[in-house]
Design an enzyme around this catalytic site. Structure first.
Site, PDB file in Angstrom:
ATOM      1  N   ARG A 205      -9.020   3.424  -8.105  1.00 25.78           N
ATOM      2  CA  ARG A 205      -8.287   2.980  -6.609  1.00 25.78           C
ATOM      3  C   ARG A 205      -9.466   2.944  -5.763  1.00 25.78           C
ATOM      4  NH1 ARG A 205      -4.300   1.137  -7.599  1.00 25.78           N
ATOM      5  NH2 ARG A 205      -4.015   1.372  -5.659  1.00 25.78           N
TER       6      ARG A 205
ATOM      7  N   ASN B 110       1.291   3.945  -3.153  1.00 30.35           N
ATOM      8  CA  ASN B 110       1.027   5.465  -2.740  1.00 30.35           C
ATOM      9  C   ASN B 110       2.102   6.320  -3.397  1.00 30.35           C
ATOM     10  OD1 ASN B 110      -1.623   5.020  -1.580  1.00 30.35           O
ATOM     11  ND2 ASN B 110      -0.755   5.215   0.360  1.00 30.35           N
TER      12      ASN B 110
ATOM     13  N   GLU C  20       0.766  -1.057   0.124  1.00 23.54           N
ATOM     14  CA  GLU C  20       0.006  -0.055  -0.034  1.00 23.54           C
ATOM     15  C   GLU C  20       0.846   1.211  -0.041  1.00 23.54           C
ATOM     16  OE1 GLU C  20      -3.121  -0.257  -0.790  1.00 23.54           O
ATOM     17  OE2 GLU C  20      -3.546  -2.229   0.197  1.00 23.54           O
TER      18      GLU C  20
END
Lengths: 109, 142
Positions: free
Chosen positions: B107, B53, B49
């Protein structure tokens, strides 16, 4: 190697690979959109029986497909779901919108 | 007795293909603490994650460097993931479940929620125009 995308009538079955991360999710989305442009798809079944890893990109993929199929009840199904993936689907609230079938060896009697 | 400690730093290009490299490296480093399979799965998702990002939001798909620092003190594992990209304007907002600036790209907006669910602590340090560091912490083998 088993086919990753299989059409059964108006159902598209996607055999999800071992790892469903950001690049793999992008690729599956593009392929699914290509198929949807050629033929009518009513339901998508994501077969997670081979999948060991997933992150929020996988959740985004399922959410996006749910929207693209008109947000109908049961239009997205997830099968062979392991406990880790089940946790991600519940944390994200996706379990309220899609049908989840746990992997056989983990199903409670 | 000497403290059980170890440290590593990995610097890599912000290519999506390196997300796998980052989480496998983190998992491999963590095995020194004798984790459960579930702890490894949690760590891999959290690292994935944070790195995603950096790639999508921090660098907006430009190829620049991401730094991942891992260290442990006894059974506590620390993970710091840094980009020198655009930074986050409103960290609190960015961390809200389902909040995303890129819904059109499929997303989910669940990145920070998953990091917080799978690690014991998540702290975000960010400055607009300078970049972002995500600090995460998890006790292994409790």
């Amino acid at each position: 190697m088993k086919e990753m995308f299989k059409l059964e009538g108006t159902t598209l079955v996607i055999l999800v690979p071992e790892e469903l991360d950001h690049p793999v999710s992008d690729w599956i989305r593009k392929e699914a959109e290509k198929l949807a442009g050629r033929t009518y798809i009513r339901t998508i079944v994501f077969d997670f029986s081979q999948t060991q890893f997933m992150d929020s990109s996988g959740v985004g993929l399922l959410m996006g497909r749910y929207r693209s199929l008109g947000m109908r009840k049961g239009c997205i199904q997830a099968t062979g779901v392991s406990s880790h993936i089940d946790r991600l689907l519940h944390l994200s609230g996706l379990h309220r919108y899609i049908e989840i079938h746990r992997a056989e060896e983990e199903e409670k009697p | 007795m000497k403290e059980n400690t170890n440290e590593m730093l990995l610097v890599f290009d912000s290519l999506p293909a390196n997300e796998g490299l980052a989480r496998i490296t983190a998992a491999s480093f963590c095995t020194q603490l004798n984790p459960t399979l579930e702890e490894i799965a949690d760590l891999k998702t959290a690292v994935s994650e944070a790195v995603t990002n950096c790639i999508i939001h921090g660098y907006e798909n430009q190829i620049k460097k991401i730094e991942m620092k891992l260290y442990y003190r006894e059974q506590v594992l620390y993970v710091d993931i840094t980009d020198h990209g655009v930074g986050i304007m409103d960290v609190q907002k960015a961390m809200e479940p389902m909040y995303t600036t890129k819904p059109d790209k499929d997303r989910s907006g669940m990145g920070f929620t998953f990091m917080e669910a799978f690690m014991d602590e998540v702290e975000v340090e960010s400055e607009t125009g300078k970049g972002t560091t995500v600090h995460m912490k998890k006790t292994i083998g409790r």
